[in-house]
Design an enzyme around this catalytic site. Structure first.
Site, mmCIF file in Angstrom:
data_model
loop_
_atom_site.group_PDB
_atom_site.id
_atom_site.type_symbol
_atom_site.label_atom_id
_atom_site.label_comp_id
_atom_site.label_asym_id
_atom_site.label_seq_id
_atom_site.Cartn_x
_atom_site.Cartn_y
_atom_site.Cartn_z
ATOM 1 N N LYS A 243 10.880 81.109 -65.020
ATOM 2 C CA LYS A 243 9.893 81.418 -63.985
ATOM 3 C C LYS A 243 9.179 80.151 -63.469
ATOM 4 O O LYS A 243 9.191 79.118 -64.140
ATOM 5 C CB LYS A 243 8.895 82.442 -64.532
ATOM 6 C CG LYS A 243 9.579 83.769 -64.910
ATOM 7 C CD LYS A 243 8.590 84.858 -65.285
ATOM 8 C CE LYS A 243 9.317 86.133 -65.656
ATOM 9 N NZ LYS A 243 8.394 87.262 -65.920
ATOM 10 N N TYR B 155 11.850 93.207 -58.130
ATOM 11 C CA TYR B 155 10.882 93.911 -58.993
ATOM 12 C C TYR B 155 10.486 95.286 -58.445
ATOM 13 O O TYR B 155 9.429 95.802 -58.805
ATOM 14 C CB TYR B 155 9.633 93.045 -59.197
ATOM 15 C CG TYR B 155 9.839 91.917 -60.181
ATOM 16 C CD1 TYR B 155 9.971 92.168 -61.552
ATOM 17 C CD2 TYR B 155 9.908 90.597 -59.762
ATOM 18 C CE1 TYR B 155 10.163 91.144 -62.472
ATOM 19 C CE2 TYR B 155 10.102 89.559 -60.680
ATOM 20 C CZ TYR B 155 10.220 89.846 -62.031
ATOM 21 O OH TYR B 155 10.410 88.836 -62.940
ATOM 22 N N PHE C 299 -0.016 95.093 -60.825
ATOM 23 C CA PHE C 299 0.231 93.655 -60.723
ATOM 24 C C PHE C 299 1.416 93.306 -59.819
ATOM 25 O O PHE C 299 1.802 92.145 -59.730
ATOM 26 C CB PHE C 299 0.438 93.046 -62.116
ATOM 27 C CG PHE C 299 1.524 93.707 -62.936
ATOM 28 C CD1 PHE C 299 2.858 93.359 -62.765
ATOM 29 C CD2 PHE C 299 1.211 94.668 -63.880
ATOM 30 C CE1 PHE C 299 3.858 93.959 -63.499
ATOM 31 C CE2 PHE C 299 2.207 95.279 -64.638
ATOM 32 C CZ PHE C 299 3.539 94.917 -64.437
ATOM 33 N N ARG D 153 16.290 89.600 -75.731
ATOM 34 C CA ARG D 153 14.894 90.082 -75.812
ATOM 35 C C ARG D 153 14.249 89.569 -77.104
ATOM 36 O O ARG D 153 13.067 89.244 -77.124
ATOM 37 C CB ARG D 153 14.834 91.616 -75.758
ATOM 38 C CG ARG D 153 15.413 92.267 -74.510
ATOM 39 C CD ARG D 153 14.595 92.159 -73.271
ATOM 40 N NE ARG D 153 13.265 92.694 -73.393
ATOM 41 C CZ ARG D 153 12.433 92.858 -72.344
ATOM 42 N NH1 ARG D 153 12.837 92.516 -71.117
ATOM 43 N NH2 ARG D 153 11.239 93.311 -72.507
ATOM 44 N N ARG E 92 8.894 82.708 -75.268
ATOM 45 C CA ARG E 92 7.590 82.986 -74.654
ATOM 46 C C ARG E 92 6.447 82.420 -75.494
ATOM 47 O O ARG E 92 5.443 81.935 -74.948
ATOM 48 C CB ARG E 92 7.443 84.479 -74.393
ATOM 49 C CG ARG E 92 8.256 84.920 -73.163
ATOM 50 C CD ARG E 92 8.298 86.398 -72.999
ATOM 51 N NE ARG E 92 8.823 86.801 -71.683
ATOM 52 C CZ ARG E 92 9.172 88.034 -71.374
ATOM 53 N NH1 ARG E 92 9.075 89.008 -72.288
ATOM 54 N NH2 ARG E 92 9.626 88.317 -70.171
ATOM 55 N N ASN F 15 5.106 84.222 -67.941
ATOM 56 C CA ASN F 15 5.566 84.288 -69.327
ATOM 57 C C ASN F 15 6.925 83.613 -69.533
ATOM 58 O O ASN F 15 7.734 84.050 -70.338
ATOM 59 C CB ASN F 15 5.552 85.741 -69.832
ATOM 60 C CG ASN F 15 6.391 86.660 -68.970
ATOM 61 O OD1 ASN F 15 6.976 86.230 -67.984
ATOM 62 N ND2 ASN F 15 6.463 87.929 -69.347
ATOM 63 N N HIS G 4 12.386 85.652 -67.616
ATOM 64 C CA HIS G 4 12.761 87.064 -67.473
ATOM 65 C C HIS G 4 13.960 87.325 -68.378
ATOM 66 O O HIS G 4 14.779 86.437 -68.596
ATOM 67 C CB HIS G 4 13.168 87.339 -66.018
ATOM 68 C CG HIS G 4 13.813 88.680 -65.818
ATOM 69 N ND1 HIS G 4 13.082 89.829 -65.703
ATOM 70 C CD2 HIS G 4 15.126 89.049 -65.764
ATOM 71 C CE1 HIS G 4 13.912 90.860 -65.571
ATOM 72 N NE2 HIS G 4 15.159 90.408 -65.602
ATOM 73 N N GLU H 91 21.177 92.954 -61.898
ATOM 74 C CA GLU H 91 20.437 91.705 -61.682
ATOM 75 C C GLU H 91 21.388 90.523 -61.503
ATOM 76 O O GLU H 91 21.151 89.657 -60.654
ATOM 77 C CB GLU H 91 19.472 91.479 -62.841
ATOM 78 C CG GLU H 91 18.353 92.521 -62.855
ATOM 79 C CD GLU H 91 17.481 92.501 -64.101
ATOM 80 O OE1 GLU H 91 16.553 93.319 -64.180
ATOM 81 O OE2 GLU H 91 17.712 91.671 -65.007
#
Ligand code: GDP
Length: 145
Positions: free
Chosen positions: A10, A50, A58, A86, A103, A113, A116, A127
């Site tokens: 990000k 998103y 948010f 994850r 993270r 964070n 993704h 994606e």
């Protein structure tokens, strides 16, 4: 159990110069990079990506943030890729992320964070194809997928 997941580094993590360290964690974690590029999403791109979150409070802030600077997008291959990635990235809120996770190490806050990671095999495929054509994805022998 699928063998790919999709990730983005990000904007804040890119801006802080963490891309190399994050990619090292990814490859050390046993993931093979099947596709990768650096780009900047438009606000419309981020809103589309998103879209599932559009009712969340948010959504506006998140899509502004994700289009605020360059990102690295990548498709990662590994057995059990979604679940294992994850685990490697840690909880959404870096305050709750385990020690040693991406993270925990490189995130700024719950929004910025660091990375993704897809949440299902189905979304990983959606994606990956959002960002990459078949001509940009390679198997372990370097041939097009
Ligand atoms: P993920 O699957 O762990 O990325 O988490 P989610 O799918 O729930 O949320 C998507 C992204 O939205 C997260 O990675 C964060 O960048 C952002 N996000 C999640 N919760 C919040 C929040 O409470 N506030 C803000 N500003 N952003 C959030």
């Amino acid at each position: 159990m699928g063998n790919i997941t999709f990730t983005m580094i990000k904007p804040t993590a890119m801006n802080k110069g963490f891309a190399g360290k994050i990619l090292e964690k990814i490859t050390d974690g046993g993931f093979r990079i099947q596709a990768m590029k650096m780009l900047r999403m438009s606000k419309a791109d981020a809103e589309k990506f998103y879209e599932v979150h559009k009712e969340r409070p948010f959504y506006g802030e998140l899509t502004e943030f994700m289009s605020s600077g360059p990102i690295v997008a990548a498709v990662l291959e590994k057995e059990n890729a979604v679940e294992d990635y994850r685990k490697l990235i840690g909880a959404t809120n870096p305050k709750d992320a385990d020690e040693g996770t991406i993270r925990k190490l490189y995130a700024t806050d719950i929004q910025a964070n660091a990375v993704h990671g897809s949440d299902s095999d189905e979304n990983a495929l959606i994606e990956a194809s959002f960002f990459f054509s078949k001509k940009e994805q390679f198997d372990k022998d370097g041939n097009l997928i």
